[in-house]
Design a protein around this motif. Structure first.
Motif, PDB file in Angstrom:
ATOM      1  N   PHE A 128       0.843  -1.199   0.000  1.00 55.97           N
ATOM      2  CA  PHE A 128       0.000   0.000   0.000  1.00 55.97           C
ATOM      3  C   PHE A 128       0.881   1.253   0.000  1.00 55.97           C
ATOM      4  CE2 PHE A 128      -2.312   3.389   2.093  1.00 55.97           C
ATOM      5  CZ  PHE A 128      -3.522   3.380   1.425  1.00 55.97           C
ATOM      6  N   CYS A 129       1.944   1.230   0.812  1.00 58.25           N
ATOM      7  CA  CYS A 129       2.866   2.369   0.861  1.00 58.25           C
ATOM      8  C   CYS A 129       3.520   2.584  -0.499  1.00 58.25           C
ATOM      9  CB  CYS A 129       3.944   2.138   1.919  1.00 58.25           C
ATOM     10  SG  CYS A 129       3.334   2.347   3.585  1.00 58.25           S
ATOM     11  N   ARG A 130       3.860   1.479  -1.175  1.00 51.78           N
ATOM     12  CA  ARG A 130       4.464   1.595  -2.502  1.00 51.78           C
ATOM     13  C   ARG A 130       3.511   2.289  -3.465  1.00 51.78           C
ATOM     14  NH1 ARG A 130       3.123  -2.843  -4.589  1.00 51.78           N
ATOM     15  NH2 ARG A 130       1.751  -1.714  -5.986  1.00 51.78           N
ATOM     16  N   LEU A 131       2.260   1.841  -3.466  1.00 54.33           N
ATOM     17  CA  LEU A 131       1.264   2.440  -4.356  1.00 54.33           C
ATOM     18  C   LEU A 131       1.070   3.925  -4.021  1.00 54.33           C
ATOM     19  CD1 LEU A 131      -1.867   0.821  -5.677  1.00 54.33           C
ATOM     20  CD2 LEU A 131      -2.214   2.960  -4.502  1.00 54.33           C
ATOM     21  N   PHE A 132       0.979   4.237  -2.746  1.00 50.98           N
ATOM     22  CA  PHE A 132       0.784   5.620  -2.299  1.00 50.98           C
ATOM     23  C   PHE A 132       1.984   6.485  -2.698  1.00 50.98           C
ATOM     24  CE2 PHE A 132       0.869   9.100   0.694  1.00 50.98           C
ATOM     25  CZ  PHE A 132      -0.456   9.453   0.833  1.00 50.98           C
ATOM     26  N   PHE A 133       3.175   5.953  -2.465  1.00 43.14           N
ATOM     27  CA  PHE A 133       4.388   6.734  -2.715  1.00 43.14           C
ATOM     28  C   PHE A 133       4.557   7.041  -4.201  1.00 43.14           C
ATOM     29  CE2 PHE A 133       8.912   6.804  -3.868  1.00 43.14           C
ATOM     30  CZ  PHE A 133       9.292   7.939  -3.177  1.00 43.14           C
ATOM     31  N   TYR A 134       4.413   6.016  -5.053  1.00 43.83           N
ATOM     32  CA  TYR A 134       4.636   6.256  -6.482  1.00 43.83           C
ATOM     33  C   TYR A 134       3.475   7.045  -7.100  1.00 43.83           C
ATOM     34  CZ  TYR A 134       8.762   3.358  -6.218  1.00 43.83           C
ATOM     35  OH  TYR A 134       9.998   2.875  -5.880  1.00 43.83           O
ATOM     36  N   GLY A 135       2.283   6.878  -6.540  1.00 43.13           N
ATOM     37  CA  GLY A 135       1.161   7.710  -6.984  1.00 43.13           C
ATOM     38  C   GLY A 135       1.443   9.171  -6.676  1.00 43.13           C
ATOM     39  N   TRP A 136       2.005   9.400  -5.497  1.00 39.70           N
ATOM     40  CA  TRP A 136       2.351  10.754  -5.088  1.00 39.70           C
ATOM     41  C   TRP A 136       3.477  11.319  -5.954  1.00 39.70           C
ATOM     42  CZ3 TRP A 136       1.585  15.218  -3.528  1.00 39.70           C
ATOM     43  CH2 TRP A 136       2.580  16.018  -2.995  1.00 39.70           C
ATOM     44  N   PHE A 137       4.439  10.475  -6.286  1.00 37.34           N
ATOM     45  CA  PHE A 137       5.550  10.862  -7.151  1.00 37.34           C
ATOM     46  C   PHE A 137       5.013  11.301  -8.523  1.00 37.34           C
ATOM     47  CE2 PHE A 137      10.319   9.683  -7.460  1.00 37.34           C
ATOM     48  CZ  PHE A 137      10.561  10.703  -8.359  1.00 37.34           C
ATOM     49  N   LEU A 138       4.028  10.560  -9.017  1.00 42.88           N
ATOM     50  CA  LEU A 138       3.402  10.914 -10.297  1.00 42.88           C
ATOM     51  C   LEU A 138       2.785  12.306 -10.247  1.00 42.88           C
ATOM     52  CD1 LEU A 138       1.468   7.809 -11.686  1.00 42.88           C
ATOM     53  CD2 LEU A 138       3.006   9.282 -12.962  1.00 42.88           C
ATOM     54  N   LEU A 139       2.087  12.574  -9.150  1.00 47.54           N
ATOM     55  CA  LEU A 139       1.483  13.906  -8.998  1.00 47.54           C
ATOM     56  C   LEU A 139       2.559  14.990  -8.992  1.00 47.54           C
ATOM     57  CD1 LEU A 139      -1.311  13.392  -6.314  1.00 47.54           C
ATOM     58  CD2 LEU A 139      -1.607  13.952  -8.713  1.00 47.54           C
ATOM     59  N   GLN A 140       3.667  14.686  -8.311  1.00 48.41           N
ATOM     60  CA  GLN A 140       4.771  15.642  -8.267  1.00 48.41           C
ATOM     61  C   GLN A 140       5.331  15.909  -9.661  1.00 48.41           C
ATOM     62  OE1 GLN A 140       6.316  17.133  -5.137  1.00 48.41           O
ATOM     63  NE2 GLN A 140       4.137  16.775  -5.079  1.00 48.41           N
ATOM     64  N   LEU A 141       5.354  14.867 -10.460  1.00 50.27           N
ATOM     65  CA  LEU A 141       5.871  15.014 -11.823  1.00 50.27           C
ATOM     66  C   LEU A 141       5.007  16.000 -12.609  1.00 50.27           C
ATOM     67  CD1 LEU A 141       8.154  13.780 -13.569  1.00 50.27           C
ATOM     68  CD2 LEU A 141       6.501  12.144 -14.414  1.00 50.27           C
ATOM     69  N   PHE A 142       3.701  15.903 -12.421  1.00 49.91           N
ATOM     70  CA  PHE A 142       2.801  16.827 -13.110  1.00 49.91           C
ATOM     71  C   PHE A 142       2.898  18.232 -12.515  1.00 49.91           C
ATOM     72  CE2 PHE A 142       0.662  12.834 -14.324  1.00 49.91           C
ATOM     73  CZ  PHE A 142       0.660  13.037 -15.693  1.00 49.91           C
TER      74      PHE A 142
ATOM     75  N   ALA B  22       5.556   1.053 -11.432  1.00 52.83           N
ATOM     76  CA  ALA B  22       5.896   0.853 -10.017  1.00 52.83           C
ATOM     77  C   ALA B  22       4.667   1.044  -9.137  1.00 52.83           C
ATOM     78  CB  ALA B  22       6.995   1.827  -9.607  1.00 52.83           C
ATOM     79  N   CYS B  23       3.842   1.997  -9.506  1.00 50.31           N
ATOM     80  CA  CYS B  23       2.630   2.283  -8.733  1.00 50.31           C
ATOM     81  C   CYS B  23       1.695   1.066  -8.762  1.00 50.31           C
ATOM     82  CB  CYS B  23       1.959   3.511  -9.333  1.00 50.31           C
ATOM     83  SG  CYS B  23       0.603   4.153  -8.382  1.00 50.31           S
ATOM     84  N   LEU B  24       1.536   0.473  -9.938  1.00 44.70           N
ATOM     85  CA  LEU B  24       0.632  -0.670 -10.074  1.00 44.70           C
ATOM     86  C   LEU B  24       1.308  -1.991  -9.688  1.00 44.70           C
ATOM     87  CD1 LEU B  24      -1.068   0.283 -13.459  1.00 44.70           C
ATOM     88  CD2 LEU B  24      -1.996   0.564 -11.160  1.00 44.70           C
ATOM     89  N   GLY B  25       2.617  -1.951  -9.519  1.00 55.65           N
ATOM     90  CA  GLY B  25       3.331  -3.166  -9.138  1.00 55.65           C
ATOM     91  C   GLY B  25       3.569  -4.098 -10.306  1.00 55.65           C
ATOM     92  N   ILE B  26       3.844  -3.526 -11.476  1.00 49.99           N
ATOM     93  CA  ILE B  26       4.152  -4.336 -12.660  1.00 49.99           C
ATOM     94  C   ILE B  26       5.675  -4.419 -12.779  1.00 49.99           C
ATOM     95  CG2 ILE B  26       3.906  -4.505 -15.177  1.00 49.99           C
ATOM     96  CD1 ILE B  26       1.381  -2.695 -14.829  1.00 49.99           C
ATOM     97  N   ALA B  27       6.212  -5.624 -12.793  1.00 52.66           N
ATOM     98  CA  ALA B  27       7.682  -5.826 -12.762  1.00 52.66           C
ATOM     99  C   ALA B  27       8.263  -4.907 -11.692  1.00 52.66           C
ATOM    100  CB  ALA B  27       8.302  -5.548 -14.123  1.00 52.66           C
ATOM    101  N   THR B  28       7.765  -5.079 -10.489  1.00 49.05           N
ATOM    102  CA  THR B  28       7.965  -4.075  -9.445  1.00 49.05           C
ATOM    103  C   THR B  28       9.420  -3.708  -9.182  1.00 49.05           C
ATOM    104  OG1 THR B  28       6.008  -5.023  -8.410  1.00 49.05           O
ATOM    105  CG2 THR B  28       7.237  -3.415  -7.123  1.00 49.05           C
ATOM    106  N   ARG B  29      10.271  -4.702  -8.991  1.00 43.75           N
ATOM    107  CA  ARG B  29      11.652  -4.368  -8.616  1.00 43.75           C
ATOM    108  C   ARG B  29      12.347  -3.570  -9.722  1.00 43.75           C
ATOM    109  NH1 ARG B  29      14.771  -6.277  -4.399  1.00 43.75           N
ATOM    110  NH2 ARG B  29      13.270  -7.897  -3.914  1.00 43.75           N
ATOM    111  N   LEU B  30      12.156  -4.021 -10.946  1.00 41.96           N
ATOM    112  CA  LEU B  30      12.787  -3.342 -12.081  1.00 41.96           C
ATOM    113  C   LEU B  30      12.240  -1.911 -12.212  1.00 41.96           C
ATOM    114  CD1 LEU B  30      14.584  -3.460 -14.643  1.00 41.96           C
ATOM    115  CD2 LEU B  30      12.542  -4.223 -15.876  1.00 41.96           C
ATOM    116  N   SER B  31      10.906  -1.787 -12.161  1.00 40.29           N
ATOM    117  CA  SER B  31      10.318  -0.458 -12.354  1.00 40.29           C
ATOM    118  C   SER B  31      10.720   0.494 -11.218  1.00 40.29           C
ATOM    119  CB  SER B  31       8.794  -0.540 -12.493  1.00 40.29           C
ATOM    120  OG  SER B  31       8.236  -1.221 -11.424  1.00 40.29           O
ATOM    121  N   CYS B  32      10.865  -0.061  -9.995  1.00 36.60           N
ATOM    122  CA  CYS B  32      11.293   0.795  -8.873  1.00 36.60           C
ATOM    123  C   CYS B  32      12.725   1.288  -9.086  1.00 36.60           C
ATOM    124  CB  CYS B  32      11.195   0.047  -7.551  1.00 36.60           C
ATOM    125  SG  CYS B  32       9.512  -0.240  -7.002  1.00 36.60           S
TER     126      CYS B  32
END
Lengths: 286, 131
Positions: free
Chosen positions: A16-30, A76-86
């Motif tokens: 859940f923290c991973r999803l929250f963190f990368y979702g937040w990172f996406l918002l920061q990008l915008f 990374a947000c959705l957890g697709i190929a998580t380690r690589l995408s992170c």
């Protein structure tokens, strides 16, 4: 320290923290729109130590890395190929956000974002709440490998706040709290608002001149900031209270960034755990 | 004692990490500068677009976000040596050529505020560059 980091944690919470963190990172990008810096003249390049050896990026490289960062963030947000995408997020994020800090003042809000992005690739954050785990309701049992990433993320969020807090309190607030605080609020209200090209609520102009601000506001803030240090010695929830008190005091004068920065802290806190548990019960067990 | 030592090490480690992307290359928190501001007079740089006698900010013209506008203003204002400032502004004008529209050029101002009176008390034109 080893004992503190080695406490077992929930895979679901880390996911859940991973999803929250990368979702937040996406918002920061915008929000930051780093590509607006692409192609700035070389005379404006003033690199931070980390990126100095490579020189200014070409516009093509800047756009390519930003696009790459966006795709990696979604994965990374959705957890697709998580380690690589992170890993890709950490590398592309450091480059892209770091480049924006090489054309003038550095955004200190970006620091915990970048530092935390270097923790998650080394963790098992894709074991639950991810595409990789097929969004299974039952994650693996609690283990230390799901606990340390969150605790290490706490540290990266807390330590800069502790450093700044101690500096502020010991440096000025302790000796002349009212004067310093009033001066700061006036500075924030007048100068920053002017530089932004628009004034905040007119009511704030009157609020700034109220004497209660200079008397009442500094003391809770002076308590809140060293409170971050206190939280290092125990549960992160103490830090969470500090964030909330800081939030309540400064919200009217601060923008979205500071609010969201506090939310980022909350994302790795017991508050997120409760929200996540409710979410889990509601959507997976009913 | 061990706790105090551990905390000190953590603080130093955190500080070192945080400074990697730092503001002044040693301390990343420009809020420290703001929070310690006690004088009534405050100065800030501002880059404005101008056409004839009217002016507007880069943000209001939609050319960049507020964060970038602030960065550009501070970078230009504090550029060393001072002689390079004109060259930098000329370069920036060239950078924004595709967006030029009807604007004549860019100006760098130093704005002086009186905090207690909540108004601008001085506005100095430092540099100007035209297309």
């Amino acid at each position: 320290m080893r004992k503190w980091l080695g406490q077992p944690g929930s895979a679901f919470r880390l996911g859940f923290c991973r999803l929250f963190f990368y979702g937040w990172f996406l918002l920061q990008l915008f929000y930051y729109q780093p590509t607006q810096f692409a192609g700035l003249p070389e005379s404006w390049w003033f690199p931070v130590y980390l990126l100095a050896p490579w020189g200014p990026p070409s516009p093509e490289l800047f756009f390519a890395c930003t696009g790459f960062l966006f795709v990696s963030l979604v994965a990374a947000c959705l957890g697709i190929a998580t380690r690589l995408s992170c890993f890709l997020v950490a590398m592309a994020g450091t480059l892209v956000m770091g480049w924006t800090n090489c054309y003038g003042g550095a955004e200190f809000h970006l620091t915990p974002l970048i530092l935390t992005s270097w923790i998650l690739p080394f963790s098992a954050c894709g074991d639950a709440f991810s595409w990789d785990s097929r969004w299974r309701a039952q994650g693996p049992p609690a283990h230390a490998r799901y606990g340390w990433p969150i605790r290490l993320a706490w540290l990266t969020l807390i330590l800069p706040m502790v450093s700044a807090g101690l500096f502020k309190v010991l440096g000025t607030w302790l000796w002349q709290p009212g004067q310093t605080m009033t001066s700061f609020v006036q500075f924030k209200f007048l100068v920053h608002a002017h530089l932004k090209g628009n004034l905040p609520w007119p009511a704030l102009a009157r609020l700034v001149s109220l004497c209660f601000l200079s008397v009442a506001a500094p003391w809770p803030c002076s308590v809140a900031h060293p409170g971050f240090a206190h939280s290092l010695l125990g549960d992160f929830s103490r830090c969470n209270y500090c964030w909330r008190s800081d939030f309540l005091l400064w919200r009217p004068f601060r923008g979205l960034q500071s609010t969201a920065f506090g939310c980022l802290g909350n994302g790795f806190s017991p508050f997120a755990r409760r929200a996540m548990e409710k979410f889990h019960e509601r959507f997976f067990f009913e | 004692m061990r706790w105090a030592l551990g905390l000190l090490v953590l603080l130093l480690a955190g500080q070192t990490l945080a400074t990697l992307l730092g503001e002044n290359r040693f301390w990343p928190f420009h809020t420290v500068k703001v929070y310690t501001h006690r004088q009534d007079i405050a100065e800030a740089p501002l880059i404005l677009l101008f056409v004839g006698s009217s002016e507007t900010s880069l943000v209001q013209a939609g050319w960049c976000k507020e964060g970038m506008s602030r960065k550009l203003g501070r970078r230009l204002y504090h550029a060393q040596p001072a002689a390079s400032q004109q060259q930098m502004l000329d370069d920036l004008v060239e950078f924004y050529t595709p967006k030029r529209g009807t604007f004549d050029g860019l100006r760098l101002y130093r704005i002086t505020f009186s905090l207690s009176e909540q108004e601008i008390v001085k506005r100095e034109l430092l540099l100007e560059s035209r297309w």
